[in-house]
Design an enzyme around this catalytic site. Sequence first.
Site, mmCIF file in Angstrom:
data_model
loop_
_atom_site.group_PDB
_atom_site.id
_atom_site.type_symbol
_atom_site.label_atom_id
_atom_site.label_comp_id
_atom_site.label_asym_id
_atom_site.label_seq_id
_atom_site.Cartn_x
_atom_site.Cartn_y
_atom_site.Cartn_z
ATOM 1 N N HIS A 185 -13.003 111.434 -11.332
ATOM 2 C CA HIS A 185 -12.460 110.508 -12.321
ATOM 3 C C HIS A 185 -10.940 110.580 -12.394
ATOM 4 O O HIS A 185 -10.309 109.897 -13.209
ATOM 5 C CB HIS A 185 -13.083 110.836 -13.689
ATOM 6 N N LYS A 187 -6.874 110.228 -11.797
ATOM 7 C CA LYS A 187 -5.983 109.102 -11.499
ATOM 8 C C LYS A 187 -4.570 109.616 -11.246
ATOM 9 O O LYS A 187 -3.967 110.256 -12.115
ATOM 10 C CB LYS A 187 -5.941 108.105 -12.662
ATOM 11 N N ASP A 192 6.867 109.957 -2.917
ATOM 12 C CA ASP A 192 7.818 110.925 -2.349
ATOM 13 C C ASP A 192 7.771 112.286 -3.037
ATOM 14 O O ASP A 192 8.755 113.032 -3.008
ATOM 15 C CB ASP A 192 9.248 110.372 -2.398
ATOM 16 N N HIS A 437 -9.537 102.239 -23.865
ATOM 17 C CA HIS A 437 -9.704 103.064 -22.674
ATOM 18 C C HIS A 437 -8.712 104.226 -22.634
ATOM 19 O O HIS A 437 -8.750 105.043 -21.719
ATOM 20 C CB HIS A 437 -9.552 102.193 -21.413
ATOM 21 N N LYS A 439 -6.922 107.814 -23.353
ATOM 22 C CA LYS A 439 -7.396 109.177 -23.575
ATOM 23 C C LYS A 439 -6.197 110.034 -23.981
ATOM 24 O O LYS A 439 -5.415 110.475 -23.138
ATOM 25 C CB LYS A 439 -8.050 109.762 -22.319
ATOM 26 N N ASP A 444 -0.568 118.689 -33.931
ATOM 27 C CA ASP A 444 0.505 119.066 -34.863
ATOM 28 C C ASP A 444 1.799 118.298 -34.641
ATOM 29 O O ASP A 444 2.899 118.792 -34.957
ATOM 30 C CB ASP A 444 0.787 120.570 -34.781
#
Length: 541
Positions: A185, A187, A192, A437, A439, A444
Amino acid sequence: MNRPPTPAYRVGRWLPALAALLARAWLRGCASLPPDVAGPVSQALAEPGATLLGQLAAARRPGGTAPGTSGYALIDSANLAYSSRLALTQGASKTLDIQYYAIHGDHSTAQLLREVRAAARRGVRVRILLDDFNSTGKNALVMGMAFVPGVEMRMYNPLPGGRGSTALRVLGSLHDFKRMQHRMHNKLYIADNAWGITGGRNLGDAYFGTADGSNFVDMDILAVGPVVQQMSASFDRYWNNPLAYPVQSLISAEELRTLRGTLAPAGAPAPGASQAAPRPPEAAARAPDEAPPALPAAEDLAALPLTWAPGRLLVDEPLKLVPELNDTYTEDTVVDGMLSLMRGARREVLIVSPYFVPGEQMMQVFAGMRRRSVRVRVLTNSLASNDAPLAHAGYARYRKDLLRLGVELYEMRALQGQNLDRTVFGSGAGGSKASLHSKILIIDGRIISIGSMNLDLRSQLQNTEIALVIRSRALSAKAAAKIEDTFDDSVWKMELTPEGRLHWRAPPGAAFSDATRDPDASLGLRLMINLLGPLAPDEML
């Protein structure tokens, strides 16, 4: 007078064809994956400082900044999500490493991959690593990139069988259901070994705010500096893993050309047999007089505001998917890291997770935080905005218990019919619906995590995940402000009535109303959740 066919007649008529189809899918699925197909080992660019992007990274570093800190920019709009990736692609001079769970064969991806091909033509080494699960139908045509000179492409944890239909491929892999459930999952988009992007987005129209129907609400983070080397090291571990199969070992150029021909719209010519390689996907079929959505130009990386702060990358080990193959595998996961951060919270935890299925361990962490008087707020999808309704069923099991603990629950509205700006919490131009979508975890007001992980058992036990954890009050405050704006006009706050029933409370002055059952969801969808949801274990949702 002839009587219309009965249901039994219809079933009998189609049963032989259905049986043949299922048998064919099963036989394809039972076929073994090709053996001994490991591609050559390769590594990230060793000296990124010699490239133009590396030099720009050094020039952007403020004087007196500690050597171990990195620069970050929140990618908090669909436009910036596309333009920043385009900038990295056009700016790369040596290497471009791309790792995703899904790359959709649609208009925005076609434009981005056109620039990737241009990078390969000017001598950039391109490596693309893609989870195999979604590479069927039109999306399978993305695999044509493997046949572009200068581009290497591998599929992670592939399934055997044809690529015409996801449903048939899944059916054909039921004999190996456990492995099929384990997905990469992660990404990453790295240029470079100097600039990189990670977060929740895959590549496709729905993630760049240009889909005709539902668009995903998401947030990424762009990084420059030492943490990018951690991102590249993670990419290398996955790229050189035995579960990464070169595309050429799984499908031929001729098979991709044939598949493209079967998917071509009526009247459109199929690719010629004389082509040396299948063409990567172009724009999705549209009406002749319908122009594709406009996409932004490349972002100016020299002018993009950066926040410099210490950070580190959390990433699951590749063999989390098959720990029996690795004696040194440890059980600590990215989600475990999120739980550890929450255990250290003193005042407040703010969570954004589109698929939120806590499970017993996470519920214990929430209970511990509440005993310490830590405020806990969670933003997730409503049933109507969730693109994975069964995942919502897993979350729904915990709603009352979470509210009784004192956890504040907010559910995002599907935003149907609204024409919002293309921001991280907007539906996108042309879209009629938004699905959360992003996450995000903020501790704090001083520590922020952005990555691919959901706070659910699938992310903890089934998938590999990645996240950047950054110690920065400025970044935390900026992300929290975006989320707070959503609380003001786009979400319901969950409450328990004195009778112990759920109540959806709309914000004061909102254009929508309170509700006493899952709002904006059809009766059929609610019935499906109530009937099928209890049958599936949490880790499968």
